[in-house]
Design an enzyme around this catalytic site. Structure first.
Site, PDB file in Angstrom:
ATOM      1  N   ALA A  35      25.665  35.461  40.948  1.00  0.00           N
ATOM      2  CA  ALA A  35      25.312  34.795  42.249  1.00  0.00           C
ATOM      3  C   ALA A  35      25.043  36.306  43.791  1.00  0.00           C
ATOM      4  O   ALA A  35      23.741  35.506  44.189  1.00  0.00           O
ATOM      5  CB  ALA A  35      27.522  34.868  43.001  1.00  0.00           C
ATOM      6  N   HIS A 445      42.871  45.487  42.588  1.00  0.00           N
ATOM      7  CA  HIS A 445      42.739  45.633  41.987  1.00  0.00           C
ATOM      8  C   HIS A 445      43.184  44.442  41.163  1.00  0.00           C
ATOM      9  O   HIS A 445      44.154  44.151  40.172  1.00  0.00           O
ATOM     10  CB  HIS A 445      43.878  46.548  40.884  1.00  0.00           C
ATOM     11  CG  HIS A 445      42.746  47.934  41.551  1.00  0.00           C
ATOM     12  ND1 HIS A 445      44.332  49.257  41.112  1.00  0.00           N
ATOM     13  CD2 HIS A 445      42.019  48.431  41.663  1.00  0.00           C
ATOM     14  CE1 HIS A 445      43.033  50.304  41.375  1.00  0.00           C
ATOM     15  NE2 HIS A 445      41.796  50.288  42.222  1.00  0.00           N
TER      16      HIS A 445
HETATM   17  C1  LIG Z   1      36.831  47.204  47.496  1.00  0.00           C
HETATM   18  C2  LIG Z   1      36.823  47.719  46.226  1.00  0.00           C
HETATM   19  C3  LIG Z   1      37.215  49.019  45.882  1.00  0.00           C
HETATM   20  C4  LIG Z   1      37.568  49.348  44.758  1.00  0.00           C
HETATM   21  N1  LIG Z   1      38.240  50.419  44.239  1.00  0.00           N
HETATM   22  C5  LIG Z   1      37.358  50.944  42.812  1.00  0.00           C
HETATM   23  C6  LIG Z   1      38.443  52.061  42.491  1.00  0.00           C
HETATM   24  O1  LIG Z   1      37.326  52.983  43.446  1.00  0.00           O
HETATM   25  N2  LIG Z   1      38.205  52.265  40.671  1.00  0.00           N
HETATM   26  C7  LIG Z   1      38.181  51.446  40.510  1.00  0.00           C
HETATM   27  O2  LIG Z   1      38.868  50.966  38.730  1.00  0.00           O
HETATM   28  N3  LIG Z   1      38.400  50.127  40.779  1.00  0.00           N
HETATM   29  C8  LIG Z   1      38.019  50.031  42.004  1.00  0.00           C
HETATM   30  N4  LIG Z   1      37.885  48.606  42.059  1.00  0.00           N
HETATM   31  C9  LIG Z   1      38.154  47.746  40.948  1.00  0.00           C
HETATM   32  C10 LIG Z   1      37.397  47.141  40.345  1.00  0.00           C
HETATM   33  O3  LIG Z   1      36.177  47.649  40.810  1.00  0.00           O
HETATM   34  C11 LIG Z   1      37.559  46.189  39.423  1.00  0.00           C
HETATM   35  O4  LIG Z   1      38.510  45.728  38.886  1.00  0.00           O
HETATM   36  C12 LIG Z   1      36.276  45.619  38.579  1.00  0.00           C
HETATM   37  O5  LIG Z   1      35.342  46.056  38.844  1.00  0.00           O
HETATM   38  C13 LIG Z   1      36.342  44.344  38.322  1.00  0.00           C
HETATM   39  O6  LIG Z   1      35.393  43.583  37.390  1.00  0.00           O
HETATM   40  P1  LIG Z   1      35.487  42.638  37.375  1.00  0.00           P
HETATM   41  O7  LIG Z   1      33.376  42.532  35.864  1.00  0.00           O
HETATM   42  O8  LIG Z   1      36.412  41.827  37.013  1.00  0.00           O
HETATM   43  O9  LIG Z   1      34.505  41.950  38.001  1.00  0.00           O
HETATM   44  P2  LIG Z   1      33.560  42.481  38.970  1.00  0.00           P
HETATM   45  O10 LIG Z   1      33.133  43.636  38.686  1.00  0.00           O
HETATM   46  O11 LIG Z   1      33.992  41.794  40.565  1.00  0.00           O
HETATM   47  O12 LIG Z   1      32.360  41.522  38.813  1.00  0.00           O
HETATM   48  C14 LIG Z   1      32.041  40.138  39.139  1.00  0.00           C
HETATM   49  C15 LIG Z   1      30.176  39.225  39.406  1.00  0.00           C
HETATM   50  O13 LIG Z   1      30.480  38.218  38.904  1.00  0.00           O
HETATM   51  C16 LIG Z   1      29.606  37.550  40.082  1.00  0.00           C
HETATM   52  N5  LIG Z   1      30.114  36.151  39.864  1.00  0.00           N
HETATM   53  C17 LIG Z   1      31.379  35.931  40.633  1.00  0.00           C
HETATM   54  N6  LIG Z   1      31.600  33.904  39.929  1.00  0.00           N
HETATM   55  C18 LIG Z   1      30.122  33.900  39.994  1.00  0.00           C
HETATM   56  C19 LIG Z   1      29.319  32.288  40.042  1.00  0.00           C
HETATM   57  N7  LIG Z   1      30.178  31.471  40.530  1.00  0.00           N
HETATM   58  N8  LIG Z   1      28.107  32.549  39.526  1.00  0.00           N
HETATM   59  C20 LIG Z   1      27.640  33.797  39.299  1.00  0.00           C
HETATM   60  N9  LIG Z   1      28.161  35.325  39.631  1.00  0.00           N
HETATM   61  C21 LIG Z   1      29.854  34.625  39.550  1.00  0.00           C
HETATM   62  C22 LIG Z   1      30.463  38.632  40.824  1.00  0.00           C
HETATM   63  O14 LIG Z   1      29.180  38.790  41.835  1.00  0.00           O
HETATM   64  C23 LIG Z   1      29.739  39.432  40.457  1.00  0.00           C
HETATM   65  O15 LIG Z   1      28.758  40.419  40.722  1.00  0.00           O
HETATM   66  C24 LIG Z   1      37.054  47.998  43.404  1.00  0.00           C
HETATM   67  C25 LIG Z   1      37.528  47.254  43.900  1.00  0.00           C
HETATM   68  C26 LIG Z   1      36.973  46.798  45.530  1.00  0.00           C
HETATM   69  C27 LIG Z   1      36.050  45.315  45.716  1.00  0.00           C
END
Ligand SMILES: Cc1cc2nc3c(=O)[nH]c(=O)nc-3n(C[C@H](O)[C@H](O)[C@H](O)COP(=O)(O)OP(=O)(O)OC[C@H]3O[C@@H](n4cnc5c(N)ncnc54)[C@H](O)[C@@H]3O)c2cc1C
Length: 507
Positions: A35, A445
């Site tokens: 997205a 998290h």
């Molecule tokens: C500010 C912040 C600080 C953090 N600090 C840490 C840290 O220091 N260390 C650590 O281990 N974890 C940290 N975390 C948590 C960690 O980054 C997340 O738990 C992890 O990245 C989640 O991975 P994911 O693949 O589940 O989701 P995400 O990495 O969030 O990926 C989901 C992706 O899907 C995309 N998406 C969503 N819906 C749609 C759609 N309908 N169509 C197309 N694309 C879509 C999003 O744009 C995103 O790119 C932090 C998170 C944040 C936000």
């Protein structure tokens, strides 16, 4: 719209980037739908010291937790990265994988997820600065480095922890699971943030088997009978249907993956019916089991000298300990902040001005509170009702109160001299409970909303397939059955790595 894909991966974050790369490397034709915009080479993404500012604005989804009285009715933003690399492009870059006990709890409900099962995938993901070890990977895509120990706050944290009787540990991802030590970061040797997009996707951009569609929103899944065959998307050229010959992988994160399932008719029958969404598959647990670590932002103190410019992500160490000696594993984690750090309610109450203010963030990592996510509308752009019920389990509150007491004593100890000058927030140990409720925020998290498990109620199987639908898998933080006592980027990266193995074997 391009076509001819074996797999469509929705989301390019910690889970999505890993699963897409491994499927591609196995010979598949992969489309990644993202997205947000590309983050590759973007200065504010690559500069570790800017991470905090990325939470508001175009690189974030702008979600909020629904307030409760337990946190004094305050609004808490729950940031989620929106751009190539997802939250790995906006997070605080800490790489902490947790300990065997975390994964023993996963394995108990989802057989095949013990520490021994997961370790090879953790190692496959890592390019640890210290090289290949029994517990560390040395040649994976993601660079993991240790910061310099030369900041005076880093030194104070190490000595303060030791003064409180904690072991000084060589590596929090090594064999010793409790103590104080230098953190690991997703920062490369040149000092730049190493996102999942830079690590997993950038090396294969240009491959004819990879298509990355940025600024493209997945609206819902397309089915033929009980098989997922594609995704409806809205991109720069309008709304279109994309098809996949083998299947679709949901990696949109713990908030957007349950939304997409519900919008596609997979969820609670009554909740979907209320919004006029036709039920394709009754799966009552979709959106349930939301977990997060409550984080106090933060304890603030005055130092005896100005802090100087930030180094790295502005932190440097991890302090990992038990709120009660009899606990089987550490449940508290603290990290320093080379500057002030506060939720708005603390700004209003305390004087945080000055270049001599430093902070310590405190999280309860064996948190027990559970919540849920609900759709408020069938419109994909509508706000979600996200209720983590922070502090609803009394054990979380008790552990945080103990943690505040421990840190205030640590900062007053000989280990913190001559660096420490005065307490700011809280000023004293009177009424720590109110301080906890006022400063409680998110550790970022959130997870668990489409949990995996062998149990019939779990929406996803231990091999990450959505039960009742063929050709549909989940590879993100949603599948975590119980939040591990660590940050979540590393576990989700590991989930992405393992998802590709399962999909290639099972598809
Ligand atoms: C500010 C912040 C600080 C953090 N600090 C840490 C840290 O220091 N260390 C650590 O281990 N974890 C940290 N975390 C948590 C960690 O980054 C997340 O738990 C992890 O990245 C989640 O991975 P994911 O693949 O589940 O989701 P995400 O990495 O969030 O990926 C989901 C992706 O899907 C995309 N998406 C969503 N819906 C749609 C759609 N309908 N169509 C197309 N694309 C879509 C999003 O744009 C995103 O790119 C932090 C998170 C944040 C936000």
């Amino acid at each position: 719209m391009p076509e001819g894909f074996d797999y469509i991966v929705i989301g390019s974050g910690s889970g999505g980037a890993a699963v897409a790369r491994r499927l591609h490397d196995a010979g598949a034709r992969v489309a990644v739908i993202e997205a947000g915009r590309s983050t590759l080479g973007v200065a504010e993404i690559e500069d570790p010291s800017q991470w905090f500012g990325l939470q508001s604005g175009a690189w974030d989804w702008g979600h909020h937790y629904t307030p409760t009285e337990r946190i004094l009715g305050r609004d808490i933003a729950i940031p989620r990265g929106k751009g190539l690399g997802g939250s790995s492009a906006t997070n605080a870059m800490m790489w902490y994988r947790g300990v065997p006990a975390d994964y023993a709890r996963w394995d108990a409900v989802a057989p095949g997820w013990s520490w021994e099962d997961c370790l090879p995938a953790f190692k496959a993901s890592e390019r640890w600065q210290g090289g290949e070890r029994a517990l560390r990977g040395g040649s994976g895509p993601l660079e993991i480095t240790r910061p310099d120990a030369d900041h005076p706050l880093t030194q104070a944290m190490l000595k303060g922890g030791a003064a409180m009787g904690l072991p000084v540990i060589e590596d929090p991802n090594g064999p010793e699971p409790l103590g104080v030590g230098l953190a690991n970061f997703n920062i490369d040797a040149a000092g730049r943030r190493h996102t999942s997009a830079a690590a997993y996707l950038a090396p294969i951009i240009g491959s004819e088997r990879l298509t990355v569609l940025t600024e493209t929103l997945a609206l819902g899944l397309i089915f033929e009978g009980d098989r997922a065959t594609g995704v409806q998307v809205s991109g720069p050229e309008g709304v279109a249907d994309l098809t996949a010959s083998i299947g679709v992988i949901l990696a949109a994160g713990a908030l957007e993956t349950p939304r997409l399932l519900m919008l596609s008719g997979i969820g609670s029958e009554a909740a979907l019916a209320r919004l006029g969404i036709a039920v394709r598959l009754k799966s009552e647990a979709v959106g349930q089991n939301l977990q997060d670590h409550p984080l106090l932002r933060a304890l603030n103190f005055r130092a005896s000298t100005p802090l100087g410019p930030m180094k790295g992500n502005g932190g440097g160490t991890l302090t990992i300990w038990k709120s009660k000696a009899e606990l089987p594993q550490a449940d508290l984690l603290a990290f320093p902040v080379q500057g002030r750090s506060a939720v708005p309610a603390l700004w209003e109450q305390y004087d945080l001005e000055g270049d001599d203010v430093f902070a310590i963030g405190l999280g309860v990592m064996r948190s027990h509170s559970r919540g849920e996510i609900r759709l408020t509308s069938a419109d994909p752009a509508a706000a979600l009702d996200i209720q983590p019920n922070l502090l609803s389990d009394p054990r979380d509150l008790t552990a945080l109160i103990q943690g505040v007491e421990f840190l205030m004593e640590m900062v007053g100890s000989d280990g913190f001299q001559p660096f420490f000058k005065d307490h700011i927030a809280p000023r004293s140990t009177d009424d720590i409970e109110t301080f906890v409720r006022r400063s409680c925020s998110t550790f970022f998290h959130c997870c668990g909303t489409v949990q995996m498990g062998a149990d019939d109620d779990a929406p996803v199987s231990p091999r990450l397939g959505v039960k009742g639908i063929r050709g549909l898998w989940v590879a993100d933080a949603s599948v975590i059955p119980e939040i591990p006592a660590c940050h979540t980027h590393a576990p989700v990266t590991m989930i992405g790595e393992r998802a590709a193995q399962f999909i290639l074997e099972d598809a």
